[in-house]
Design a protein around this motif. Sequence first.
Motif, PDB file in Angstrom:
ATOM      1  N   ARG A  52       0.773  -1.272  -0.138  1.00 22.47           N
ATOM      2  CA  ARG A  52      -0.050  -0.017   0.033  1.00 22.47           C
ATOM      3  C   ARG A  52       0.877   1.410   0.006  1.00 22.47           C
ATOM      4  O   ARG A  52       1.869   1.216   0.738  1.00 22.47           O
ATOM      5  CB  ARG A  52      -0.834  -0.052   1.276  1.00 22.47           C
ATOM      6  CG  ARG A  52      -1.970  -1.088   1.146  1.00 22.47           C
ATOM      7  CD  ARG A  52      -2.857  -0.830   2.613  1.00 22.47           C
ATOM      8  NE  ARG A  52      -3.470   0.281   2.967  1.00 22.47           N
ATOM      9  CZ  ARG A  52      -3.222   0.679   4.105  1.00 22.47           C
ATOM     10  NH1 ARG A  52      -2.850   0.012   5.211  1.00 22.47           N
ATOM     11  NH2 ARG A  52      -3.767   2.103   4.255  1.00 22.47           N
ATOM     12  N   ASP A  58      -7.333  12.637  -5.601  1.00 27.41           N
ATOM     13  CA  ASP A  58      -8.388  11.848  -6.026  1.00 27.41           C
ATOM     14  C   ASP A  58      -8.099  10.724  -6.853  1.00 27.41           C
ATOM     15  O   ASP A  58      -7.169  10.908  -7.532  1.00 27.41           O
ATOM     16  CB  ASP A  58      -9.590  12.794  -6.841  1.00 27.41           C
ATOM     17  CG  ASP A  58      -9.725  14.169  -6.081  1.00 27.41           C
ATOM     18  OD1 ASP A  58      -9.857  14.234  -5.039  1.00 27.41           O
ATOM     19  OD2 ASP A  58      -9.211  15.179  -6.636  1.00 27.41           O
ATOM     20  N   VAL A  59      -8.916   9.706  -6.962  1.00 33.16           N
ATOM     21  CA  VAL A  59      -8.706   8.781  -7.740  1.00 33.16           C
ATOM     22  C   VAL A  59      -8.693   9.252  -9.335  1.00 33.16           C
ATOM     23  O   VAL A  59      -9.799   9.489  -9.540  1.00 33.16           O
ATOM     24  CB  VAL A  59      -9.726   7.512  -7.647  1.00 33.16           C
ATOM     25  CG1 VAL A  59      -9.264   6.306  -8.259  1.00 33.16           C
ATOM     26  CG2 VAL A  59      -9.801   7.081  -5.872  1.00 33.16           C
ATOM     27  N   ALA A  61      -9.465   9.423 -13.201  1.00 34.59           N
ATOM     28  CA  ALA A  61     -10.475   8.602 -14.065  1.00 34.59           C
ATOM     29  C   ALA A  61      -9.576   7.615 -14.701  1.00 34.59           C
ATOM     30  O   ALA A  61      -8.421   7.631 -14.980  1.00 34.59           O
ATOM     31  CB  ALA A  61     -11.112   9.595 -15.208  1.00 34.59           C
ATOM     32  N   GLU A  85      -3.535   4.001  -1.912  1.00 38.39           N
ATOM     33  CA  GLU A  85      -4.980   4.602  -1.233  1.00 38.39           C
ATOM     34  C   GLU A  85      -4.846   6.145  -1.425  1.00 38.39           C
ATOM     35  O   GLU A  85      -4.031   7.005  -0.810  1.00 38.39           O
ATOM     36  CB  GLU A  85      -4.574   4.451   0.254  1.00 38.39           C
ATOM     37  CG  GLU A  85      -5.972   4.789   0.912  1.00 38.39           C
ATOM     38  CD  GLU A  85      -6.056   4.536   2.496  1.00 38.39           C
ATOM     39  OE1 GLU A  85      -6.867   4.961   3.201  1.00 38.39           O
ATOM     40  OE2 GLU A  85      -5.176   3.570   3.105  1.00 38.39           O
ATOM     41  N   PHE A  86      -5.824   6.545  -2.272  1.00 38.56           N
ATOM     42  CA  PHE A  86      -6.056   8.029  -2.185  1.00 38.56           C
ATOM     43  C   PHE A  86      -6.886   8.793  -1.512  1.00 38.56           C
ATOM     44  O   PHE A  86      -7.760   8.296  -1.198  1.00 38.56           O
ATOM     45  CB  PHE A  86      -6.767   8.281  -3.716  1.00 38.56           C
ATOM     46  CG  PHE A  86      -6.004   7.919  -4.893  1.00 38.56           C
ATOM     47  CD1 PHE A  86      -5.107   8.709  -5.631  1.00 38.56           C
ATOM     48  CD2 PHE A  86      -6.073   6.577  -5.453  1.00 38.56           C
ATOM     49  CE1 PHE A  86      -4.188   8.163  -6.549  1.00 38.56           C
ATOM     50  CE2 PHE A  86      -5.290   6.061  -6.575  1.00 38.56           C
ATOM     51  CZ  PHE A  86      -4.317   7.212  -7.239  1.00 38.56           C
ATOM     52  N   ASN A  88      -8.313  12.394   0.093  1.00 46.52           N
ATOM     53  CA  ASN A  88      -8.498  13.672  -0.405  1.00 46.52           C
ATOM     54  C   ASN A  88      -7.771  14.883   0.158  1.00 46.52           C
ATOM     55  O   ASN A  88      -7.427  14.803   1.161  1.00 46.52           O
ATOM     56  CB  ASN A  88     -10.028  14.178  -0.124  1.00 46.52           C
ATOM     57  CG  ASN A  88     -10.710  14.854  -0.939  1.00 46.52           C
ATOM     58  OD1 ASN A  88     -10.091  15.929  -1.441  1.00 46.52           O
ATOM     59  ND2 ASN A  88     -11.929  14.444  -1.443  1.00 46.52           N
ATOM     60  N   LYS A  90      -7.944  17.691   1.220  1.00 46.91           N
ATOM     61  CA  LYS A  90      -8.364  18.591   2.435  1.00 46.91           C
ATOM     62  C   LYS A  90      -8.087  17.608   3.703  1.00 46.91           C
ATOM     63  O   LYS A  90      -7.948  17.898   4.858  1.00 46.91           O
ATOM     64  CB  LYS A  90      -9.966  18.600   2.564  1.00 46.91           C
ATOM     65  CG  LYS A  90     -10.389  19.498   3.291  1.00 46.91           C
ATOM     66  CD  LYS A  90     -11.834  19.912   3.378  1.00 46.91           C
ATOM     67  CE  LYS A  90     -12.371  20.832   4.459  1.00 46.91           C
ATOM     68  NZ  LYS A  90     -13.642  21.216   4.245  1.00 46.91           N
ATOM     69  N   ASN A  91      -8.181  16.366   3.634  1.00 45.60           N
ATOM     70  CA  ASN A  91      -7.891  15.448   4.931  1.00 45.60           C
ATOM     71  C   ASN A  91      -6.684  14.691   4.848  1.00 45.60           C
ATOM     72  O   ASN A  91      -6.377  13.869   5.620  1.00 45.60           O
ATOM     73  CB  ASN A  91      -9.051  14.214   4.803  1.00 45.60           C
ATOM     74  CG  ASN A  91     -10.515  14.766   4.493  1.00 45.60           C
ATOM     75  OD1 ASN A  91     -11.011  14.775   3.359  1.00 45.60           O
ATOM     76  ND2 ASN A  91     -11.148  15.464   5.758  1.00 45.60           N
ATOM     77  N   ALA A 300     -10.957  24.478  -5.046  1.00 41.27           N
ATOM     78  CA  ALA A 300     -11.697  23.770  -6.158  1.00 41.27           C
ATOM     79  C   ALA A 300     -12.616  24.927  -6.796  1.00 41.27           C
ATOM     80  O   ALA A 300     -13.072  24.950  -8.087  1.00 41.27           O
ATOM     81  CB  ALA A 300     -12.270  22.589  -5.748  1.00 41.27           C
ATOM     82  N   GLU A 413      -8.912   9.894 -21.343  1.00 46.53           N
ATOM     83  CA  GLU A 413      -9.627  10.377 -20.174  1.00 46.53           C
ATOM     84  C   GLU A 413      -8.717  10.306 -18.953  1.00 46.53           C
ATOM     85  O   GLU A 413      -8.730  10.889 -17.919  1.00 46.53           O
ATOM     86  CB  GLU A 413     -10.977   9.469 -19.831  1.00 46.53           C
ATOM     87  CG  GLU A 413     -12.021   9.773 -20.877  1.00 46.53           C
ATOM     88  CD  GLU A 413     -12.482  11.301 -20.756  1.00 46.53           C
ATOM     89  OE1 GLU A 413     -12.349  11.677 -19.743  1.00 46.53           O
ATOM     90  OE2 GLU A 413     -12.908  11.658 -21.850  1.00 46.53           O
ATOM     91  N   ASN A 416      -4.770  13.359 -13.779  1.00 39.19           N
ATOM     92  CA  ASN A 416      -4.667  13.665 -12.587  1.00 39.19           C
ATOM     93  C   ASN A 416      -4.008  12.773 -11.694  1.00 39.19           C
ATOM     94  O   ASN A 416      -4.307  12.715 -10.606  1.00 39.19           O
ATOM     95  CB  ASN A 416      -5.925  14.040 -12.047  1.00 39.19           C
ATOM     96  CG  ASN A 416      -6.577  15.342 -12.616  1.00 39.19           C
ATOM     97  OD1 ASN A 416      -5.853  16.224 -12.874  1.00 39.19           O
ATOM     98  ND2 ASN A 416      -7.983  15.259 -12.797  1.00 39.19           N
TER      99      ASN A 416
END
Lengths: 526, 313
Positions: A52, A58-59, A61, A85-86, A88, A90-91, A300, A413, A416
């Motif tokens: 891991r 973010d995950v 696309a 493990e993505f 966010n 902010k956290n 954002a 697609e 990111n």
Amino acid sequence: MAQLINGAALSRTVSRRSFLAGTGGILAAATLAACAPGSGGSSGSAGAKTYRLLLPGDVPAQWDRISAAVNSKLKADLGFEFNPEFINWKNYASQSLLKFTAREDFQTALSARWLNIAQLIESGALQPLDDALESDKYPNLKASVDQSAFDANRWPDGSIYGIPAVNSAARIHHIVARGDLIDKHAPGGIETFDQLEKFWYDVVQKEGIPGYVKSNSVFDVLGAPTGTLYAQGWESPDFLPLYFSSDSLMFVPSRQAAATGSTDAVPFWEYEPYLESLHRIRKYYEDGIINADRLNADPATIKAQFDGGGAATCWGITDGLDTSGHLDQLEKAVPGATLVSLLPFRDGLAAKPNQTFQADNLVVVNAAAADAEAALQLLDWVSIQENHDLLQYGEEGTDWKAVGDDAYEPVGEYTNFPGYALSWRIPLERKFSRMSESEASWFEWSKDYENFTLDPFASFIPDLTEIEKEHAQITAAIAEFGNPLWAGAVDVAEGLDKLKKAVDRAGLAKVQEELNKQADAYLASQ
Amino acid sequence: MTTTETARVRTAQPSAAAPRLEETRRRRRRHRPEPFTVASYVGVVAFGLICLIPFWMVVAGSLTDESVLSQSGYSFWPDPFSLDAYTTIFAGSRVWLSYGATIFITIVGTAIAVTATSGIAWVIARGLPWLSKPLAVFAYIPMLFTGGLVPMYILITQVLQLRNSWFAVILPLVVAPFLVFVQVSFFRGTPQEILDAARIDGAGELRIFFQIVLPLSKPVIAVIALFYAVTFWNEWFHALLFISEPAKYPLQLVLQNLITSVANAADLGTVSAAPVYQMRLAMTVITIGPILLAYPFAQRYFVKGLTLGATKG
């Protein structure tokens, strides 16, 4: 009430105890089985080890397809797979700290001074990497990261705790502007801060949209060395403020510190250009040049506002993402829109801003990792161009195609991937094929260490141990009284007065003395 | 004839009209609303509007085209009208999976929580020696102290091995001390005579609980079930801590991620240029809609349950 009680049922002799217990047990077992944890642990497909990693953001696309391709190659090359493990953004800081504190088994994570690397090092949560880097086991990693980048990121104890994941030598804060609006309101182009300011006012008056939008940041106002709204920084970007943490009080060291050995750092309000900058922000706030919701706007929302054509300029940093981060969405909202990267240095490309070369992003190895060597093998593996490209841009042909030797054009697609937390390497990064000319020029400039001046306090990392209580109180005071000042939301004299009183009460004198003591000691050791 | 009748009626009118008019006046006076009632209605309607308008703005915003929304901000009417956000959200499978996760967490969580809370509350309310008081203290302590985040994290992930299981979201919230004591208060109001009568009829303790106490306690059970259901429906923090597989994210975590990051919008649907402002509002509508529907069903028990639980004991 009586009708609620079933009298007939009372006289039945059927015991429900075993029935209830049995049913409950079966139900619980079934649901637990249905929701059993996945294979996030250590065994992957066909018995291969799976490790891991923590990644911010973010995950991406199409991630399932790309991670399968990466794992297939990783398994063939190194015999294990990875399972990021993505978390966010902010956290991320709190979540990653929690996982380190719980001594969870994961391999790598993103950390930095602006996150919580000091805490992690102090608690022994990070694996020192010196021995590994001195060995010959990881040649690709060593070849793709400049030695000066490693040296600039040594901790005061002399150890290296993270691999710099950067794609330029220095990240300079600057302005991303709408080229179509510049053509309209500043046809001669923008080369100085005065021209930029006039452009903002013209846009506000004639287009009815804010000149510059951003979420609140002290570095916008008190540059380090440049800040988007800090005029002096574009004139002479020749010093960096000192601070215990970036959310705390900024101090201004003496310009002669390196020569005299005496730091003589003073609070930021004693430095005239910073004071002038605060008044400038206040004026911008009142004149509608900057967004009025800076205090609570999230990045954002700001990005969506700019991309939707709701502002003339926004914040950028020289990491090669100005155009790729905005252009597609902007063109959809405003057909014909273009982008320009503005760094209105008085000296243009000849400017040599001060830099510490401390990386904004460090990939750290967890001391509690099951297999630290595998973590370094992975970092070495992503330092190979082919692997780097697969992770960063996706599958060639499906997600991107090469343009020339050093550019790529996205065609799918997949986007990111947070390479800044794993795989960013200056020599391996490809440019976005539609990168604006101005961005391409400044991005190339930012990759060369020679274009910057090494700051006298380059590797100075102050130690909080002696002033933790005062520092915490000052940080709270900055959050209460400093943030409104950076946003231009309060009168400068009044706001500054409140801030000064609050930090005085919190122990400014002790913190200032400690900072000067440590900085003087650092200078003496150089 | 007709003329005569009409004339008679006409001539009779003045004498009969007086008391009828008086009666009408009296009736009107009786039906005229009190000034306080009028003021109350006005106040309640105004308050209702204050509550409803922000909700309406969210709905209207979710139906307004992104380009207008990002430049002009929110408006009262969706103009130009756009369903882009809803189309994007429901284009991918993420929201459906999240609905499934949230519904599972809410239903299973509420069922377990109501069962556990009722069981504990009944034992406390019985006043059994050696059991009720220690259990009351056991239920009370978490109202004052908690073990902290790190011990809970270690317990869930390393001891119980519940990482990426929805039970990691459910179990920490299964017993809410406040609701235990609300239910204890209610149970203590159960007439002792009924329980004694059931014992004389040969009912055991379990039967008394299931067939007498619980049917009599529907109001309070409805109230605590609603509280638990809302808690489980709105839960995102434990999911953030313990669930890392996006396919298992509950709806609230998806919304939280969407609010904090633009890039998540791309992950929801199939397009990279998702209408971010609009989608945040649309996700809010999608997220709060179903749980709002739970209130009308529980309403008839709600006031009674709360009042009884709050005043007795």
